[in-house]
Design a protein around this motif. Structure first.
Motif, PDB file in Angstrom:
ATOM      1  N   SER A 292     -85.752-127.332 -27.825  1.00  0.00           N
ATOM      2  CA  SER A 292     -84.395-126.817 -28.013  1.00  0.00           C
ATOM      3  C   SER A 292     -84.340-125.296 -28.102  1.00  0.00           C
ATOM      4  N   ILE A 293     -85.473-124.603 -27.866  1.00  0.00           N
ATOM      5  CA  ILE A 293     -85.469-123.141 -27.928  1.00  0.00           C
ATOM      6  C   ILE A 293     -84.475-122.595 -26.907  1.00  0.00           C
ATOM      7  N   ASP A 294     -83.714-121.578 -27.314  1.00  0.00           N
ATOM      8  CA  ASP A 294     -82.638-121.062 -26.470  1.00  0.00           C
ATOM      9  C   ASP A 294     -82.571-119.543 -26.614  1.00  0.00           C
ATOM     10  N   THR A 295     -82.969-118.847 -25.545  1.00  0.00           N
ATOM     11  CA  THR A 295     -82.876-117.389 -25.524  1.00  0.00           C
ATOM     12  C   THR A 295     -81.823-116.917 -24.531  1.00  0.00           C
ATOM     13  N   GLY A 296     -81.081-117.866 -23.962  1.00  0.00           N
ATOM     14  CA  GLY A 296     -80.055-117.509 -22.994  1.00  0.00           C
ATOM     15  C   GLY A 296     -80.586-117.325 -21.585  1.00  0.00           C
ATOM     16  N   ASN A 297     -81.867-117.656 -21.356  1.00  0.00           N
ATOM     17  CA  ASN A 297     -82.466-117.510 -20.035  1.00  0.00           C
ATOM     18  C   ASN A 297     -83.378-118.709 -19.780  1.00  0.00           C
ATOM     19  N   THR A 298     -83.028-119.541 -18.815  1.00  0.00           N
ATOM     20  CA  THR A 298     -83.755-120.787 -18.564  1.00  0.00           C
ATOM     21  C   THR A 298     -85.217-120.551 -18.224  1.00  0.00           C
TER      22      THR A 298
END
Length: 176
Positions: A58-64
């Protein structure tokens, strides 16, 4: 002595972090799927027991592309370690509204003791009659302590990704 269980309110919480990129800007991220509980003695939080786990996927940095790289064996290695966990060993009052949280943080199967300052926002009742508490946890860890070693040198000197990861965790819990 009676104990109270508190469950995280994920709609009012965020597990956030920042890492320097190319030595001069920050990349922010968060985990979207996580669980956390607190067991306390009634409304006294001295020595409360705190547990947390996050799904690394679920890590989300805004860049796939970056998120997929973070999930890979270069960083979190979700194939072998799909969760990050924390279990407290102490929650000690420093003064009104401030605590020190100590416990074991497990990332990639590596468990290390950490200590973070915590701002305790107090106890409130929301408009629907739910008793809530708020915690703000800040701190810094060195990602290499948990085997997150990947990096790349940059032409101007330095590295692409800082070793230090700054944490900014906002948590709201509801009394069960």
């Amino acid at each position: 002595m009676a104990t109270t269980k508190w469950a995280i309110d994920p709609t009012h919480s965020e597990i956030g972090f920042k890492v320097k990129h190319m030595m001069f800007t920050n990349v922010s991220g968060k985990f979207n799927d996580y669980e956390a509980t607190i067991i306390s003695d009634e409304n006294n939080f001295e020595n409360a027991k705190i547990e947390y786990s996050a799904d690394i996927k679920s890590i989300d940095t805004g860049n796939t592309d970056r998120d997929n790289h973070l999930r890979s064996a270069d960083f979190f290695d979700i194939e072998n370690s799909p969760k990050m966990t924390f279990k407290s060993s102490s929650f000690t009052k420093v003064n009104d509204g401030n605590y020190d949280l100590t416990g074991k943080l497990n990332i990639r199967g590596v468990e290390k003791e950490v200590k973070f300052p915590v701002e305790f926002s107090g106890i409130m009742t929301d408009p629907w009659g739910n008793t809530k508490i708020g915690l703000n946890i800040t701190g810094k860890i060195n990602r290499k302590d948990w085997g997150l070693n990947w990096n790349s040198a940059i032409e101007a000197g330095g590295v692409l990704v800082s070793d230090d990861v700054r944490l900014n965790i906002e948590l709201q819990f509801a009394k069960q």
